[in-house]
Design an enzyme around this catalytic site. Structure first.
Site, mmCIF file in Angstrom:
data_model
loop_
_atom_site.group_PDB
_atom_site.id
_atom_site.type_symbol
_atom_site.label_atom_id
_atom_site.label_comp_id
_atom_site.label_asym_id
_atom_site.label_seq_id
_atom_site.Cartn_x
_atom_site.Cartn_y
_atom_site.Cartn_z
ATOM 1 N N CYS A 1 132.779 5.888 99.210
ATOM 2 C CA CYS A 1 133.525 5.901 97.947
ATOM 3 C C CYS A 1 133.381 7.233 97.217
ATOM 4 O O CYS A 1 134.282 7.652 96.495
ATOM 5 C CB CYS A 1 133.030 4.783 97.031
ATOM 6 S SG CYS A 1 133.452 3.129 97.603
ATOM 7 N N ARG B 1 132.200 10.308 98.714
ATOM 8 C CA ARG B 1 132.180 11.552 99.481
ATOM 9 C C ARG B 1 132.938 11.421 100.796
ATOM 10 O O ARG B 1 133.021 10.334 101.383
ATOM 11 C CB ARG B 1 130.741 11.986 99.757
ATOM 12 C CG ARG B 1 129.987 11.090 100.726
ATOM 13 C CD ARG B 1 128.544 11.543 100.937
ATOM 14 N NE ARG B 1 127.739 11.309 99.755
ATOM 15 C CZ ARG B 1 127.140 12.270 99.049
ATOM 16 N NH1 ARG B 1 127.253 13.529 99.419
ATOM 17 N NH2 ARG B 1 126.409 11.976 97.987
ATOM 18 N N MET C 1 130.871 -4.354 99.287
ATOM 19 C CA MET C 1 130.728 -4.172 97.851
ATOM 20 C C MET C 1 130.971 -5.482 97.109
ATOM 21 O O MET C 1 130.313 -5.774 96.105
ATOM 22 C CB MET C 1 131.693 -3.094 97.352
ATOM 23 C CG MET C 1 131.492 -2.724 95.887
ATOM 24 S SD MET C 1 129.841 -2.068 95.544
ATOM 25 C CE MET C 1 130.012 -0.422 96.233
ATOM 26 N N GLY C 2 131.899 -6.290 97.608
ATOM 27 C CA GLY C 2 132.135 -7.596 96.999
ATOM 28 C C GLY C 2 130.912 -8.483 97.113
ATOM 29 O O GLY C 2 130.541 -9.187 96.165
ATOM 30 N N ASP D 1 120.468 5.533 95.847
ATOM 31 C CA ASP D 1 121.378 4.440 96.219
ATOM 32 C C ASP D 1 120.987 3.861 97.578
ATOM 33 O O ASP D 1 120.883 4.582 98.573
ATOM 34 C CB ASP D 1 122.808 4.978 96.278
ATOM 35 C CG ASP D 1 123.849 3.886 96.464
ATOM 36 O OD1 ASP D 1 123.457 2.726 96.672
ATOM 37 O OD2 ASP D 1 125.047 4.195 96.385
ATOM 38 N N GLY E 1 138.351 -8.608 96.912
ATOM 39 C CA GLY E 1 137.743 -7.948 98.066
ATOM 40 C C GLY E 1 136.481 -8.674 98.478
ATOM 41 O O GLY E 1 135.604 -8.934 97.647
ATOM 42 N N ALA E 2 136.389 -8.998 99.768
ATOM 43 C CA ALA E 2 135.246 -9.769 100.268
ATOM 44 C C ALA E 2 134.391 -8.952 101.229
ATOM 45 O O ALA E 2 133.708 -9.503 102.087
ATOM 46 C CB ALA E 2 135.735 -11.041 100.958
ATOM 47 N N GLN F 1 125.545 3.583 105.335
ATOM 48 C CA GLN F 1 126.787 4.305 105.600
ATOM 49 C C GLN F 1 126.557 5.450 106.583
ATOM 50 O O GLN F 1 127.401 5.725 107.444
ATOM 51 C CB GLN F 1 127.360 4.813 104.273
ATOM 52 C CG GLN F 1 127.828 3.680 103.370
ATOM 53 C CD GLN F 1 128.006 4.100 101.919
ATOM 54 O OE1 GLN F 1 127.388 5.058 101.452
ATOM 55 N NE2 GLN F 1 128.840 3.371 101.189
ATOM 56 N N GLN G 1 122.653 1.928 99.494
ATOM 57 C CA GLN G 1 123.752 1.719 100.436
ATOM 58 C C GLN G 1 124.022 2.934 101.316
ATOM 59 O O GLN G 1 124.557 2.804 102.415
ATOM 60 C CB GLN G 1 125.031 1.365 99.670
ATOM 61 C CG GLN G 1 124.930 0.057 98.902
ATOM 62 C CD GLN G 1 126.208 -0.256 98.156
ATOM 63 O OE1 GLN G 1 127.247 -0.466 98.757
ATOM 64 N NE2 GLN G 1 126.134 -0.287 96.840
#
EC number: 1.2.1.70
Length: 393
Positions: free
Chosen positions: A48, A50, A185-186, A107, A181-182, A113, A109
């Protein structure tokens, strides 16, 4: 060949710029085509916040490929992007992997990624040196969580979104929340909302089965995408996090809503038309507006930054030493191995006609074992030479 990193990120570019470089399936395929001849492979990191490319090549090669794939020009990239080479490029990858370079410090996450990007890159082919580098980054990340307080507290984008909701509504138990959105992030948003008292959550997804799967995990309601407009009208808080290339929510979706609504757009490209912010009773917050909500966790993590940088220096130093060792040893080992093979092959050919098949096979095996032991002696000697050269440097 020097190591290079180029990219566009939240540090220098607004979301409206970043989404121009977003790598959807078609753009990724174009990028793979334009970088197929880069020796050693390429790592494509697209999140989201970069879009970054890493490879052992000249950075101009990467810039050219990215601009061709995204239909942008080099001048535009140079205005909004950044370029790192050699030591700076290595540092940048380590800082990204440990979360030092994230919009929300530390972060959790980002490492997932990076792992996904690595998984895709491996399928296309990466050099041994590139593999070693990524594994070193993973070790730095792991150490940053086990040896410091950098991983304590929750400060992901999903959690920050929940904090914004708490600041806006104070009590989440009474409001109606709609997740659009599932995906990951959802799921993160649902978990954080529920842990902060939310009780009335619905999820809408283009694929109803995925919505039902997420709903069953958290005991929330699932709705078909055809129910979107109706569910928006009911919601006090709308959170969007889909992979749509273009906005899926427009001002007309919010027309006629008489109660105040908070809309959090956690997607890049943006899921919500910026014009929605002009609709009465609607407050729109996109990725560029999300602040570090968990201030205590962030401050704690800031205190750990010097330790993280020290870990990065150690891991990078170990990696560079392994690379230098490989570059020193491999050509010398190959030369000795080649010369040994010439000698043993010639000697075996000389006696082959004097021996039966079984005896010759035994001779080949004995020769192979002798050759292996001789190589071990030479490798040990060359390794000692390398260590001596390093100590004297």
């Amino acid at each position: 060949m020097r190591f290079s990193a180029i990219g566009i990120s939240h540090w220098k570019s607004e979301v409206s710029i970043r989404e121009l470089f977003f790598l959807d399936k078609h753009r990724r395929q174009l990028l793979e085509f334009h970088t197929k001849d880069i020796p050693g492979g390429i790592l494509m990191l697209d999140t989201c916040n970069r879009t970054e490319l890493y490879a052992f090549c000249d950075p101009d090669v990467l810039i050219s490929a990215l601009c061709k794939a995204t239909n942008t020009d080099r001048e535009f990239f140079h205005e909004h992007g950044y370029i790192h080479t050699e030591d700076d490029a290595y540092d940048h990858l380590y800082e990204v992997g440990t979360g030092l370079d994230s919009q929300v410090l530390g972060d959790v996450q980002i490492i997932q990624q990076v792992k996904q990007a690595y998984k895709k890159a491996k399928k296309k082919g990466l050099s041994g040196e590139f593999h070693q580098l990524i594994q070193s980054v993973f070790r730095a990340h792991k150490r940053s969580r086990t040896e410091t307080d950098f991983g304590k507290g929750t400060a992901s984008v999903g959690f920050a979104a929940t904090q914004l909701a708490l600041e806006h509504f104070q009590d989440l138990s009474e409001i109606r929340i709609l997740l659009i959105g599932a995906g990951k992030m959802g799921k993160v948003s649902a978990k954080n909302l529920i842990s902060n008292g939310a009780e009335h959550i619905s999820v809408v997804n283009r694929t109803i089965d995925r919505a039902k799967q997420l709903a069953s995990s958290f005991d929330i309601k699932a709705h078909a995408f055809s129910d979107l407009e109706e569910e928006i009208k009911k919601a006090d808080l709308v959170i969007t996090a889909t992979g749509a290339k273009n906005p899926i929510l427009h001002p007309e979706h919010f027309q006629g809503v008489e109660h105040p609504q908070l809309v959090l757009d956690l997607s890049v490209p943006r899921n919500v038309d910026p014009a929605v912010s002009e609709v009465e009773n609607v407050t729109l917050i996109d990725m560029d507006s999300i602040h570090k909500a968990n201030k205590k966790a962030i401050e704690q993590r800031k205190q750990s930054v010097p330790e993280i940088k020290h870990i990065i220096e150690e891991e990078k130093g170990d990696f560079m030493k392994r690379v230098k060792r490989s570059r020193y040893l491999l050509p010398r080992i190959k030369e000795i191995e080649h010369r040994l093979s010439d000698i043993t092959d010639a000697e075996l050919d000389r006696v082959k006609h004097k021996m039966d098949e079984d005896s010759y096979s035994q001779m080949e095996e004995v020769t192979r074992r002798i050759k292996k032991k001789i190589m071990a002696i030479h490798i040990d000697r060359i390794d000692q030479e390398f260590e001596k050269a390093q100590n004297e440097a």
